[in-house]
Design a protein around this motif. Structure first.
Motif, PDB file in Angstrom:
ATOM      1  N   ALA A  86       0.832  -1.203   0.000  1.00  0.00           N
ATOM      2  CA  ALA A  86       0.000   0.000   0.000  1.00  0.00           C
ATOM      3  C   ALA A  86       0.868   1.255   0.000  1.00  0.00           C
ATOM      4  O   ALA A  86       0.600   2.206  -0.730  1.00  0.00           O
ATOM      5  N   TYR A  87       1.931   1.245   0.794  1.00  0.00           N
ATOM      6  CA  TYR A  87       2.809   2.421   0.876  1.00  0.00           C
ATOM      7  C   TYR A  87       3.438   2.733  -0.476  1.00  0.00           C
ATOM      8  O   TYR A  87       3.502   3.877  -0.896  1.00  0.00           O
ATOM      9  N   PHE A  88       3.900   1.720  -1.164  1.00  0.00           N
ATOM     10  CA  PHE A  88       4.613   1.949  -2.413  1.00  0.00           C
ATOM     11  C   PHE A  88       3.712   2.048  -3.637  1.00  0.00           C
ATOM     12  O   PHE A  88       4.154   2.471  -4.699  1.00  0.00           O
ATOM     13  N   GLU A  89       2.441   1.668  -3.502  1.00  0.00           N
ATOM     14  CA  GLU A  89       1.539   1.728  -4.649  1.00  0.00           C
ATOM     15  C   GLU A  89       0.544   2.878  -4.571  1.00  0.00           C
ATOM     16  O   GLU A  89      -0.091   3.213  -5.558  1.00  0.00           O
ATOM     17  N   ASP A  90       0.410   3.493  -3.412  1.00  0.00           N
ATOM     18  CA  ASP A  90      -0.569   4.556  -3.225  1.00  0.00           C
ATOM     19  C   ASP A  90       0.166   5.842  -2.876  1.00  0.00           C
ATOM     20  O   ASP A  90       0.585   6.036  -1.742  1.00  0.00           O
ATOM     21  N   THR A  91       0.314   6.732  -3.852  1.00  0.00           N
ATOM     22  CA  THR A  91       1.101   7.956  -3.622  1.00  0.00           C
ATOM     23  C   THR A  91       0.471   8.838  -2.556  1.00  0.00           C
ATOM     24  O   THR A  91       1.190   9.528  -1.830  1.00  0.00           O
ATOM     25  N   GLU A  92      -0.837   8.815  -2.428  1.00  0.00           N
ATOM     26  CA  GLU A  92      -1.495   9.601  -1.383  1.00  0.00           C
ATOM     27  C   GLU A  92      -1.120   9.069   0.000  1.00  0.00           C
ATOM     28  O   GLU A  92      -0.831   9.839   0.916  1.00  0.00           O
ATOM     29  N   THR A  94       1.605   7.288   0.682  1.00  0.00           N
ATOM     30  CA  THR A  94       3.038   7.553   0.821  1.00  0.00           C
ATOM     31  C   THR A  94       3.256   8.977   1.318  1.00  0.00           C
ATOM     32  O   THR A  94       4.012   9.212   2.261  1.00  0.00           O
ATOM     33  N   SER A  95       2.589   9.917   0.716  1.00  0.00           N
ATOM     34  CA  SER A  95       2.716  11.320   1.098  1.00  0.00           C
ATOM     35  C   SER A  95       2.242  11.545   2.533  1.00  0.00           C
ATOM     36  O   SER A  95       2.894  12.250   3.311  1.00  0.00           O
ATOM     37  N   ALA A  96       1.124  10.930   2.916  1.00  0.00           N
ATOM     38  CA  ALA A  96       0.587  11.088   4.270  1.00  0.00           C
ATOM     39  C   ALA A  96       1.536  10.500   5.310  1.00  0.00           C
ATOM     40  O   ALA A  96       1.792  11.113   6.349  1.00  0.00           O
ATOM     41  N   VAL A  97       2.073   9.315   5.041  1.00  0.00           N
ATOM     42  CA  VAL A  97       3.002   8.678   5.982  1.00  0.00           C
ATOM     43  C   VAL A  97       4.273   9.509   6.114  1.00  0.00           C
ATOM     44  O   VAL A  97       4.750   9.780   7.222  1.00  0.00           O
ATOM     45  N   ASP A  98       4.825   9.942   5.000  1.00  0.00           N
ATOM     46  CA  ASP A  98       6.046  10.744   5.034  1.00  0.00           C
ATOM     47  C   ASP A  98       5.824  12.055   5.784  1.00  0.00           C
ATOM     48  O   ASP A  98       6.666  12.484   6.580  1.00  0.00           O
ATOM     49  N   SER A  99       4.686  12.678   5.553  1.00  0.00           N
ATOM     50  CA  SER A  99       4.353  13.925   6.234  1.00  0.00           C
ATOM     51  C   SER A  99       4.249  13.697   7.743  1.00  0.00           C
ATOM     52  O   SER A  99       4.760  14.480   8.546  1.00  0.00           O
ATOM     53  N   TYR A 100       3.592  12.622   8.131  1.00  0.00           N
ATOM     54  CA  TYR A 100       3.469  12.282   9.555  1.00  0.00           C
ATOM     55  C   TYR A 100       4.840  12.041  10.183  1.00  0.00           C
ATOM     56  O   TYR A 100       5.134  12.537  11.263  1.00  0.00           O
ATOM     57  N   LEU A 101       5.694  11.305   9.492  1.00  0.00           N
ATOM     58  CA  LEU A 101       7.026  11.024  10.027  1.00  0.00           C
ATOM     59  C   LEU A 101       7.840  12.304  10.199  1.00  0.00           C
ATOM     60  O   LEU A 101       8.582  12.451  11.164  1.00  0.00           O
ATOM     61  N   ARG A 102       7.700  13.242   9.291  1.00  0.00           N
ATOM     62  CA  ARG A 102       8.392  14.533   9.424  1.00  0.00           C
ATOM     63  C   ARG A 102       7.866  15.295  10.637  1.00  0.00           C
ATOM     64  O   ARG A 102       8.614  15.962  11.330  1.00  0.00           O
ATOM     65  N   THR A 103       6.573  15.193  10.880  1.00  0.00           N
ATOM     66  CA  THR A 103       5.943  15.900  11.991  1.00  0.00           C
ATOM     67  C   THR A 103       6.405  15.365  13.344  1.00  0.00           C
ATOM     68  O   THR A 103       6.635  16.132  14.266  1.00  0.00           O
ATOM     69  N   ILE A 104       6.553  14.054  13.460  1.00  0.00           N
ATOM     70  CA  ILE A 104       6.909  13.477  14.764  1.00  0.00           C
ATOM     71  C   ILE A 104       8.400  13.527  15.048  1.00  0.00           C
ATOM     72  O   ILE A 104       8.807  13.283  16.169  1.00  0.00           O
ATOM     73  N   SER A 105       9.220  13.837  14.063  1.00  0.00           N
ATOM     74  CA  SER A 105      10.653  13.944  14.321  1.00  0.00           C
ATOM     75  C   SER A 105      11.229  15.194  13.635  1.00  0.00           C
ATOM     76  O   SER A 105      12.061  15.083  12.759  1.00  0.00           O
TER      77      SER A 105
END
Length: 125
Positions: A86-92, A94-105
């Motif tokens: 799901a992470y690698f096939e769904d760009t939306e 991927t973007s949400a997860v990456d954004s969240y990871l930037r927010t928490i660190s």
């Protein structure tokens, strides 16, 4: 008309996988080794209490021991695979997860799933 057959239990499979004898399993749950042999071959059906003792002994669920479903490791791998795909096939996503990871660190560089991959690798280690 197809007949729904009950799956074969996994007692023998788990016993052999762990390198155990019939006697060791029998002693652990308090029955005779002939009884374990009969359970393995399906000639005798354990009572619910015995299924639970066997499941606890092998550290699996009764349902799995009875031949249904996935082991805990198989289920974990399936979930990881679904999330990975799901992470690698769904760009939306991927973007949400990456954004969240930037927010928490924010002070440290976040580690993203792509960071676990080397060039041209497609399998998650």
């Amino acid at each position: 008309m197809s007949e729904n057959k009950k799956p074969h239990n996994r007692i023998a499979e788990l016993r052999k996988e762990k390198g155990l004898t019939l006697q060791q399993v029998a002693d652990a749950i308090g029955v005779g080794n002939n009884t374990i042999s009969r359970y393995e071959t399906g000639k005798r059906e354990p009572k619910l209490e015995t299924w639970q003792k066997l499941a606890n002994y092998f550290d699996v669920t009764v349902y799995y021991l009875q031949g249904y479903g996935l082991s805990i490791d198989q289920a974990k791998n399936k979930v990881i695979s679904i999330i990975h795909n799901a992470y690698f096939e769904d760009t939306e996503l991927t973007s949400a997860v990456d954004s969240y990871l930037r927010t928490i660190s924010p002070k440290k560089k976040a580690i993203f799933p792509f960071d676990f991959y080397k060039d041209n690798e497609t399998d998650y280690p």
